[in-house]
Design a protein around this motif. Structure first.
Motif, PDB file in Angstrom:
ATOM      1  N   GLY A 197       0.794  -1.211   0.000  1.00  0.00           N
ATOM      2  CA  GLY A 197       0.000   0.000   0.000  1.00  0.00           C
ATOM      3  C   GLY A 197       0.825   1.259   0.000  1.00  0.00           C
ATOM      4  N   GLY A 198       2.094   1.148  -0.394  1.00  0.00           N
ATOM      5  CA  GLY A 198       2.940   2.331  -0.487  1.00  0.00           C
ATOM      6  C   GLY A 198       3.727   2.651   0.762  1.00  0.00           C
ATOM      7  N   ALA A 199       3.851   1.704   1.686  1.00  0.00           N
ATOM      8  CA  ALA A 199       4.682   1.947   2.877  1.00  0.00           C
ATOM      9  C   ALA A 199       6.138   2.073   2.441  1.00  0.00           C
ATOM     10  CB  ALA A 199       4.525   0.819   3.883  1.00  0.00           C
ATOM     11  N   PRO A 200       6.840   3.146   2.830  1.00  0.00           N
ATOM     12  CA  PRO A 200       8.185   3.376   2.290  1.00  0.00           C
ATOM     13  C   PRO A 200       9.323   2.746   3.082  1.00  0.00           C
ATOM     14  CG  PRO A 200       7.468   5.296   3.507  1.00  0.00           C
ATOM     15  CD  PRO A 200       6.338   4.309   3.574  1.00  0.00           C
ATOM     16  N   MET A 201       9.041   2.184   4.273  1.00  0.00           N
ATOM     17  CA  MET A 201      10.138   1.792   5.158  1.00  0.00           C
ATOM     18  C   MET A 201      10.145   0.303   5.485  1.00  0.00           C
ATOM     19  SD  MET A 201      11.926   4.572   6.043  1.00  0.00           S
ATOM     20  CE  MET A 201      12.554   4.322   7.705  1.00  0.00           C
ATOM     21  N   ILE A 202       9.648  -0.549   4.592  1.00  0.00           N
ATOM     22  CA  ILE A 202       9.626  -1.988   4.851  1.00  0.00           C
ATOM     23  C   ILE A 202      11.033  -2.552   4.676  1.00  0.00           C
ATOM     24  CG2 ILE A 202       8.671  -4.201   4.151  1.00  0.00           C
ATOM     25  CD1 ILE A 202       6.264  -2.674   3.028  1.00  0.00           C
ATOM     26  N   SER A 203      11.479  -3.295   5.663  1.00  0.00           N
ATOM     27  CA  SER A 203      12.799  -3.927   5.598  1.00  0.00           C
ATOM     28  C   SER A 203      12.645  -5.431   5.426  1.00  0.00           C
ATOM     29  CB  SER A 203      13.601  -3.634   6.869  1.00  0.00           C
ATOM     30  OG  SER A 203      13.023  -4.309   7.976  1.00  0.00           O
ATOM     31  N   ASP A 210      22.247   1.646 -10.289  1.00  0.00           N
ATOM     32  CA  ASP A 210      22.759   2.231  -9.060  1.00  0.00           C
ATOM     33  C   ASP A 210      21.676   2.293  -7.985  1.00  0.00           C
ATOM     34  OD1 ASP A 210      25.246   2.569 -10.140  1.00  0.00           O
ATOM     35  OD2 ASP A 210      24.902   4.620 -10.796  1.00  0.00           O
ATOM     36  N   TYR A 211      22.098   2.189  -6.729  1.00  0.00           N
ATOM     37  CA  TYR A 211      21.184   2.002  -5.595  1.00  0.00           C
ATOM     38  C   TYR A 211      20.160   3.129  -5.459  1.00  0.00           C
ATOM     39  CZ  TYR A 211      23.816   5.616  -3.186  1.00  0.00           C
ATOM     40  OH  TYR A 211      24.396   6.816  -2.843  1.00  0.00           O
ATOM     41  N   TYR A 212      20.488   4.339  -5.944  1.00  0.00           N
ATOM     42  CA  TYR A 212      19.593   5.479  -5.757  1.00  0.00           C
ATOM     43  C   TYR A 212      18.536   5.592  -6.849  1.00  0.00           C
ATOM     44  CZ  TYR A 212      22.879   7.466  -9.141  1.00  0.00           C
ATOM     45  OH  TYR A 212      23.673   7.671 -10.248  1.00  0.00           O
ATOM     46  N   ASN A 213      18.640   4.767  -7.912  1.00  0.00           N
ATOM     47  CA  ASN A 213      17.746   4.855  -9.065  1.00  0.00           C
ATOM     48  C   ASN A 213      16.880   3.605  -9.117  1.00  0.00           C
ATOM     49  OD1 ASN A 213      16.943   4.596 -12.055  1.00  0.00           O
ATOM     50  ND2 ASN A 213      17.890   6.616 -12.006  1.00  0.00           N
ATOM     51  N   MET A 214      16.105   3.384  -8.067  1.00  0.00           N
ATOM     52  CA  MET A 214      15.330   2.152  -7.932  1.00  0.00           C
ATOM     53  C   MET A 214      14.014   2.201  -8.699  1.00  0.00           C
ATOM     54  SD  MET A 214      14.940   4.482  -5.441  1.00  0.00           S
ATOM     55  CE  MET A 214      16.178   3.974  -4.242  1.00  0.00           C
ATOM     56  N   THR A 215      13.518   1.012  -9.068  1.00  0.00           N
ATOM     57  CA  THR A 215      12.166   0.903  -9.594  1.00  0.00           C
ATOM     58  C   THR A 215      11.186   1.146  -8.443  1.00  0.00           C
ATOM     59  OG1 THR A 215      12.811  -0.658 -11.311  1.00  0.00           O
ATOM     60  CG2 THR A 215      10.502  -0.673 -10.657  1.00  0.00           C
ATOM     61  N   ILE A 216      10.151   1.941  -8.715  1.00  0.00           N
ATOM     62  CA  ILE A 216       9.200   2.302  -7.665  1.00  0.00           C
ATOM     63  C   ILE A 216       7.975   1.395  -7.749  1.00  0.00           C
ATOM     64  CG2 ILE A 216       7.759   4.147  -6.728  1.00  0.00           C
ATOM     65  CD1 ILE A 216      10.801   4.564  -6.447  1.00  0.00           C
ATOM     66  N   THR A 217       7.668   0.710  -6.657  1.00  0.00           N
ATOM     67  CA  THR A 217       6.514  -0.180  -6.564  1.00  0.00           C
ATOM     68  C   THR A 217       5.828   0.035  -5.220  1.00  0.00           C
ATOM     69  OG1 THR A 217       7.814  -1.959  -5.565  1.00  0.00           O
ATOM     70  CG2 THR A 217       7.666  -1.935  -7.969  1.00  0.00           C
ATOM     71  N   ALA A 233       7.722  -1.976  -1.531  1.00  0.00           N
ATOM     72  CA  ALA A 233       9.166  -1.801  -1.638  1.00  0.00           C
ATOM     73  C   ALA A 233       9.833  -2.341  -0.376  1.00  0.00           C
ATOM     74  CB  ALA A 233       9.508  -0.335  -1.826  1.00  0.00           C
ATOM     75  N   VAL A 234      10.684  -3.315  -0.524  1.00  0.00           N
ATOM     76  CA  VAL A 234      11.429  -3.900   0.595  1.00  0.00           C
ATOM     77  C   VAL A 234      12.891  -3.491   0.468  1.00  0.00           C
ATOM     78  CG1 VAL A 234      12.168  -6.049   1.698  1.00  0.00           C
ATOM     79  CG2 VAL A 234       9.835  -5.836   0.790  1.00  0.00           C
ATOM     80  N   ASP A 235      13.463  -3.011   1.560  1.00  0.00           N
ATOM     81  CA  ASP A 235      14.853  -2.528   1.546  1.00  0.00           C
ATOM     82  C   ASP A 235      15.058  -1.494   0.442  1.00  0.00           C
ATOM     83  OD1 ASP A 235      15.419  -4.193   3.666  1.00  0.00           O
ATOM     84  OD2 ASP A 235      16.326  -5.762   2.437  1.00  0.00           O
ATOM     85  N   PHE A 236      14.027  -0.662   0.227  1.00  0.00           N
ATOM     86  CA  PHE A 236      14.053   0.404  -0.784  1.00  0.00           C
ATOM     87  C   PHE A 236      14.317  -0.145  -2.183  1.00  0.00           C
ATOM     88  CE2 PHE A 236      15.735   1.950   3.295  1.00  0.00           C
ATOM     89  CZ  PHE A 236      14.632   2.709   3.692  1.00  0.00           C
ATOM     90  N   ASN A 237      13.841  -1.390  -2.394  1.00  0.00           N
ATOM     91  CA  ASN A 237      13.977  -2.063  -3.695  1.00  0.00           C
ATOM     92  C   ASN A 237      15.429  -2.171  -4.136  1.00  0.00           C
ATOM     93  OD1 ASN A 237      11.331  -2.723  -3.949  1.00  0.00           O
ATOM     94  ND2 ASN A 237      10.795  -1.082  -5.370  1.00  0.00           N
ATOM     95  N   THR A 238      16.288  -2.405  -3.173  1.00  0.00           N
ATOM     96  CA  THR A 238      17.686  -2.733  -3.473  1.00  0.00           C
ATOM     97  C   THR A 238      18.000  -4.102  -2.898  1.00  0.00           C
ATOM     98  OG1 THR A 238      18.512  -1.692  -1.440  1.00  0.00           O
ATOM     99  CG2 THR A 238      18.388  -0.308  -3.417  1.00  0.00           C
ATOM    100  N   LEU A 239      18.878  -4.819  -3.534  1.00  0.00           N
ATOM    101  CA  LEU A 239      19.280  -6.118  -3.001  1.00  0.00           C
ATOM    102  C   LEU A 239      20.790  -6.154  -2.827  1.00  0.00           C
ATOM    103  CD1 LEU A 239      20.612  -8.013  -5.447  1.00  0.00           C
ATOM    104  CD2 LEU A 239      18.228  -8.188  -6.126  1.00  0.00           C
ATOM    105  N   LYS A 240      21.210  -6.986  -1.897  1.00  0.00           N
ATOM    106  CA  LYS A 240      22.624  -7.117  -1.570  1.00  0.00           C
ATOM    107  C   LYS A 240      23.148  -8.445  -2.123  1.00  0.00           C
ATOM    108  CE  LYS A 240      23.884  -5.952   2.564  1.00  0.00           C
ATOM    109  NZ  LYS A 240      24.060  -5.990   4.042  1.00  0.00           N
ATOM    110  N   VAL A 241      24.331  -8.388  -2.698  1.00  0.00           N
ATOM    111  CA  VAL A 241      24.999  -9.576  -3.222  1.00  0.00           C
ATOM    112  C   VAL A 241      26.332  -9.721  -2.502  1.00  0.00           C
ATOM    113  CG1 VAL A 241      25.884 -10.751  -5.273  1.00  0.00           C
ATOM    114  CG2 VAL A 241      23.921  -9.193  -5.470  1.00  0.00           C
ATOM    115  N   THR A 242      26.568 -10.900  -1.920  1.00  0.00           N
ATOM    116  CA  THR A 242      27.825 -11.186  -1.229  1.00  0.00           C
ATOM    117  C   THR A 242      28.651 -12.150  -2.073  1.00  0.00           C
ATOM    118  OG1 THR A 242      26.815 -10.871   0.950  1.00  0.00           O
ATOM    119  CG2 THR A 242      28.884 -12.085   0.866  1.00  0.00           C
TER     120      THR A 242
END
Length: 485
Positions: free
Chosen positions: A109-115, A166-173, A176-185
């Motif tokens: 529903g557009g919550a911006p801070m889901i982790s 780049d992390y700051y140019n995310m797709t907006i949905t 959004a979990v983790d600001f629609n960025t993912l981490k790769v190790t």
């Protein structure tokens, strides 16, 4: 030098820092800017106002429209705090269970801070709530886009396509979990290299071409690139990494983050013993009778993260939600969209905050678009308005804090400068290629709070000269004292 002369020199009073009244402040700032290398080719706009009196203390090009970058975030923040309220938690997320279709839907529903930690907690609760399907059948996990959000463009207007991924140019949905960025190790061991997603997910695919190097006598090699081709989802990992070296972490955005979220949630359910098969995305038309609903974090917390971390996704989610809840459906249509959200914020800025029409152009919520334009005057009017607003504390608390370089030694009004708090600036900066801006408040040594807007546009190379100038401007502003005092 004799002992007597040395003692006499040490006994001399340290020079007091002289105050600047209205006229001397303006003359000092003029000389400072005119003689600074930044002003040679760069447009420099600076406006300073004493909000307590409304007096304009300095105005250089305050009416010029310039690119703000993330300085625009104060416009979105102020509108959201007023129209929604600092304690708003209305951007809910739900999990729906459809036993007949053996489907579990995540509806954003557009919550911006889901982790991802939030997602893990929801998976734990869902696992305890889900019924056992007959015959060992598996659940299907679907990330569902609400009907009013369907058809949303992936990016804001004017966002640069070549900033992908780049992390700051995310797709907006809307989910959004983790600001629609993912981490790769990426790690290298005896068996070669491994690249894993954190949190774990079967989607997207990773193509790992990293070369594992044998340990040598020198420093370990850690030269790895985490990337993807624009508008695709496959993660590309390349480079060289010495076996046993510290793993490398990369953060990128996803082209289709909804399917990634479904994959992450599916893996979290599997960890809880829930059988999960297919993952997919869909448009959500009608709510299922069985649902779990989760409120968002209070808006004041989202705005604080938005401004202090400069998280672009937060601003776009706020803009889209404002458009959805306050927009003109007749004019902009039933779908949540950037034009509708921008119109809501723009109308509020003019009709409520008192900005002059034509003194800004706002097309997104974060400032990432180069279509955005502001004037120093528009920022000053907004900052002055927010000092009188009931959400004043939430607004000011969201701003980054900066120290002012005070002279070593000396005093102000008989009090040593060393006893003054150097952190005297509360302001939101913005930066992109050729742009360095900042607007906010500066507390004078005399106890006044001034509003300022410092905008620089049009330079090649580093922003360091512009930042040097702004620091020197702050050092002069803290000396302001009206002539009558």
């Amino acid at each position: 030098m004799s002992i007597a002369l040395l003692l006499a020199a040490n006994a001399l009073p340290v020079a007091a820092l002289e105050p600047l009244d209205d006229r001397s402040l303006a003359a000092t700032l003029d000389a400072l800017i005119d003689n600074h290398p930044t002003a040679r080719r760069t447009t420099v706009a600076l406006k300073v106002v004493d909000p307590a009196t409304g007096e304009v203390l300095y105005d250089r090009h305050g009416d010029r429209l310039l690119t703000p970058a993330s300085n625009l975030k104060i416009y979105t923040s102020a509108a959201a705090l007023d129209l929604l309220g600092p304690d708003d938690t209305g951007a809910t997320t739900s999990i729906e269970i459809d036993r007949d279709e053996r489907t579990l839907r995540l509806v954003g529903g557009g919550a911006p801070m889901i982790s991802s930690d939030d997602l893990r907690g929801w998976a734990r609760q869902a696992a305890d709530w889900l019924p056992v399907l007959p015959g060992g059948a598996s659940w299907r996990v679907v990330t569902a886009v609400p009907e009013e959000w369907a058809g949303l463009p992936d990016k804001g207007p004017g966002w640069m396509w070549d900033d992908e991924p780049d992390y700051y140019n995310m797709t907006i949905t809307p989910l959004a979990v983790d600001f629609n960025t993912l981490k790769v190790t990426v790690a290298a061991g005896d068996a070669g290299t491994t690249a894993t997603l954190v949190p774990a997910s079967a989607y997207p695919e990773i193509v790992d071409t990293v070369e594992a190097l044998a340990p040598g006598g020198g420093n370990p090699v850690r030269s790895v690139r985490v990337d993807r081709d624009p508008f695709t989802d496959t993660v590309l990992v390349s480079g060289r990494l010495t076996r046993g070296a510290k793993p490398i972490e990369g953060v990128i955005t996803m082209h289709d983050p909804d399917l990634w979220v479904a994959g992450v949630f599916a893996e979290m359910l599997r960890e809880r013993g829930v059988p999960v098969g297919e993952i997919s995305t869909a448009v959500h038309a009608e709510a299922a009778p069985s649902a779990m609903t989760f409120a968002s974090d209070p808006l004041r917390e989202a705005v604080k993260h938005f401004n202090k971390v400069s998280e672009n996704a937060v601003g776009e989610m706020l803009l889209l939600r404002l458009g959805q809840e306050h927009g003109d459906h007749e004019r902009f249509g039933p779908d949540a969209s950037w034009p509708k959200g921008a119109a809501v914020i723009g109308d509020w800025l003019i009709n409520t905050a008192g900005l002059e029409e034509g003194s800004f152009r706002l097309v997104d919520g974060s400032g990432l678009s180069r279509y955005n334009l502001i004037t120093a005057d528009s920022s000053i009017r907004l900052l002055t308005f927010m000092l009188r607003h009931e959400a004043r504390d939430a607004f000011i608390d969201s701003l980054p804090v900066y120290a002012v370089a005070l002279p070593q030694g000396g005093d102000w009004g008989g009090k040593p400068l060393a006893e003054f708090d150097a952190e005297r600036v509360f302001a939101k900066p913005g930066g992109m290629s050729g742009v360095n801006t900042i607007s906010g408040y500066v507390d004078t040594l005399d106890g006044r709070r001034l509003a300022f807007s410092f905008l620089t546009n049009g330079y090649v190379g580093s922003s360091a000269p512009s930042r040097d100038l702004r620091g020197k401007v702050w050092a002069e502003l803290v000396r302001y004292r009206p002539a009558s005092r």
